[in-house]
Design a protein around this motif. Structure first.
Motif, PDB file in Angstrom:
ATOM      1  N   THR A   1      -3.544   0.926  -3.503  1.00 46.97           N
ATOM      2  CA  THR A   1      -4.548   1.860  -3.018  1.00 46.97           C
ATOM      3  C   THR A   1      -4.808   2.870  -4.118  1.00 46.97           C
TER       4      THR A   1
ATOM      5  N   PRO B   1      -2.553   7.515  -0.203  1.00 51.70           N
ATOM      6  CA  PRO B   1      -3.306   8.072  -1.333  1.00 51.70           C
ATOM      7  C   PRO B   1      -3.097   9.564  -1.543  1.00 51.70           C
TER       8      PRO B   1
ATOM      9  N   SER C   1      -5.938  -1.620  -8.368  1.00 52.95           N
ATOM     10  CA  SER C   1      -6.203  -1.135  -7.006  1.00 52.95           C
ATOM     11  C   SER C   1      -6.704  -2.248  -6.104  1.00 52.95           C
TER      12      SER C   1
ATOM     13  N   ARG D   1       0.825  -1.197   0.000  1.00 56.16           N
ATOM     14  CA  ARG D   1       0.000   0.000   0.000  1.00 56.16           C
ATOM     15  C   ARG D   1       0.869   1.261   0.000  1.00 56.16           C
TER      16      ARG D   1
END
Length: 531
Positions: free
Chosen positions: A281, A257, A302, A254
């Motif tokens: 992510t 964002p 994603s 991850r």
């Protein structure tokens, strides 16, 4: 021919025949392809094979799946028994060799052991208590001692890496991190100890594959505070290989964002060509462009079902997707970096939209065409000459003809030379008339100079009967439409509307066990009929 160009006899167990005499060079090459037990037995047959055979046997990847296999492997690397003096080789020096330097590739799939208890007050595993000094632990300590001697080890794979490192204490992590010869590293089901090994690794990798699934129910990043994610960006963790890394595959690695690593301290990977991210992510594209400026192949997923991204509240809504897209485009235009050598990108239609790429990409693969409404803006800058589209189970069922036209008639598709479409029909599409959508493609592509069109339809999932397809069962609407679809007439209309078209194919497969292919070849339309 080498100095070992002599022959040895392989006699059957009862010595009833003369046997077959094989040149030792041939036997050495046979050893290279033997399974380890057979290869070990063969090298015991004479002094030449005993001395030279391990060089060939250890060219292959050695798989270690339990502690007994580990013990045997380590014993093989440092044999205690000397071969008796023979007359096959001159000299009388003993043939006792350490073979660690011959190891090329190791694959561990051992998992945890129950003989070690990690102390609860030790969050990073610096201390551990053993129930007893078992044979397993003796073997693991021997492995820690042996790893520094494996100076030619170039490929390493560790399955269940976190459980492996956790159960066997910190020395094992440090021993693997100290390796300097690795070119390829694959670690699966990693966690914090895996991160430590990756950070401290002394090798300069060329290919890395890192999976952070963790335990089946608690992937590593699910337990890591969001504010710690930027420090775990792959560009930072693998900084030791910035000058050499060419290919990186990530799964559940991850990235934050919104927050990107500091561009002033983030290393640049000039040799990096291939990047694959699964179950990431929301993408921050600029961070990848800064770190990997010479990328040629980029695959992004994603990990969130594309149709759910636009439907269910647990996933980013259209507004969040739009904001991510706009932020990524703005960052590229503001800082002016973009990929200049990117040749292929693969993503779902929603992920492709959120990436907001501003560069031209010759080849685009849409993994799951879940929304026609985002496809047109996603292609606006890419303008591919080749596009592969995989229409997912819910992506096209609700698509209106005008949505198809809007997606493919814009400037993003204007440079298309080749279009490959794969449709998988499921139970939800049992009432779909696929012909309507296929005919909608034709006017949408008239502004292109399309040369190749391929449509493949997989219909197996329309038949909900279990086991052998029930040919006597009534066909659903979609099956009837496919059964009567006039592919020859469709291709005739394609050639009339698209003057540049040179090759075309429409294939329908697994329709109640039948298949049919219709092709345009050198101006002729050919069909093999239902088979």
């Amino acid at each position: 021919m080498t100095d070992h160009a002599q022959s040895t006899s392989l006699l059957p167990p009862n010595n009833s025949t003369e046997g077959v005499r094989l040149n030792l060079d041939v036997l050495l090459h046979i050893i290279e392809f033997c399974k380890p037990p057979e290869g070990c037995a063969l090298i015991q047959t004479c002094r030449v094979l005993y001395a030279e055979g391990p060089k060939y046997l250890l060219k292959q990847a050695i798989r270690i799946e339990n502690w007994i296999a580990l013990q045997r492997f380590l014993s093989f690397l440092e044999p205690k028994v000397q071969m008796p003096t023979q007359s096959e080789l001159p000299g009388d020096s003993p043939l006792q060799h350490r073979r660690h330097h011959l190891v090329r590739s190791l694959k561990f799939n051992m998992g945890p052991y129950s003989t070690v208890v990690i102390l609860e007050n030790d969050p990073i595993g610096l201390q551990y208590a053993a129930e007893s000094m078992t044979e397993q632990q003796v073997a693991l300590r021997a492995l820690v001692a042996a790893l520094p001697c494996m100076t030619a080890l170039s490929s390493l794979t560790i399955w269940s890496s976190e459980a492996f490192f956790c159960s066997h204490g910190p020395n094992l992590v440090a021993a693997f991190a100290a390796l300097t010869s690795l070119h390829t590293l694959e670690v699966y089901y990693g966690g914090r100890r895996t991160v430590r090994m990756l950070r401290e690794l002394q090798s300069s990798l060329v290919h890395a594959c890192v999976d952070f699934n963790g335990s089946p129910n608690t992937p590593f990043f699910n337990e890591l505070p969001l504010e710690d994610w930027p420090a775990h960006h792959p560009a930072l963790i693998l900084a030791h290989s910035a000058d050499t890394l060419e290919r990186l595959q990530c799964r559940r690695w991850r990235t934050h964002p919104r927050i990107t690593p500091n561009p002033n301290t983030t290393p640049v990977y000039p040799r990096m060509r291939e990047l694959s991210i699964d179950y990431g992510t929301l993408p921050v594209t600029i961070a990848y462009i800064r770190a990997y400026p010479n990328l040629t192949s980029f695959r992004f997923n994603s990990g969130q079902p594309p149709h759910e991204l636009l439907v269910y509240p647990d996933f980013p809504q259209p507004e969040a997707c739009r904001e991510q897209c706009e932020a990524n485009i703005a960052a590229q235009l503001r800082e002016e970096p973009t990929w200049e050598r990117l040749e292929w990108v693969s993503a779902s239609s929603v992920d492709l939209y959120m990436l907001g790429l501003t560069c031209r990409v010759p080849h685009v693969t849409v993994q799951q065409l879940a929304s026609f409404t985002v496809l047109a803006p996603a292609l606006e800058h890419l303008r591919p000459t080749r596009m592969d589209m995989e229409w997912g189970p819910l992506g096209f069922a609700e698509a209106a003809v005008e949505d198809v036209h809007a997606a493919l008639s814009g400037p993003g598709a204007s440079q298309l030379k080749s279009l490959n479409i794969r449709l998988e029909l499921y139970k939800a599409q049992r009432n779909l008339d696929i012909g309507t959508l296929l005919y909608a493609l034709i006017p949408s592509l008239c502004h292109t100079t399309l040369e190749e069109l391929r449509v493949r339809i997989w219909a197996a999932y329309l038949d909900t009967s279990k086991g052998t397809p029930r040919k006597g069962k009534a066909l659903c609407t979609a099956e009837r439409a496919l059964n009567t679809f006039d592919a020859e007439a469709y291709l005739h209309q394609c050639t009339s509307a698209l003057s540049s078209l040179r090759e075309a194919e429409v294939s329908i497969e697994a329709l109640r066990g039948k298949k049919r292919k219709t092709q345009l070849v050198e101006g002729q339309i050919l069909s093999d009929g239902w088979t």
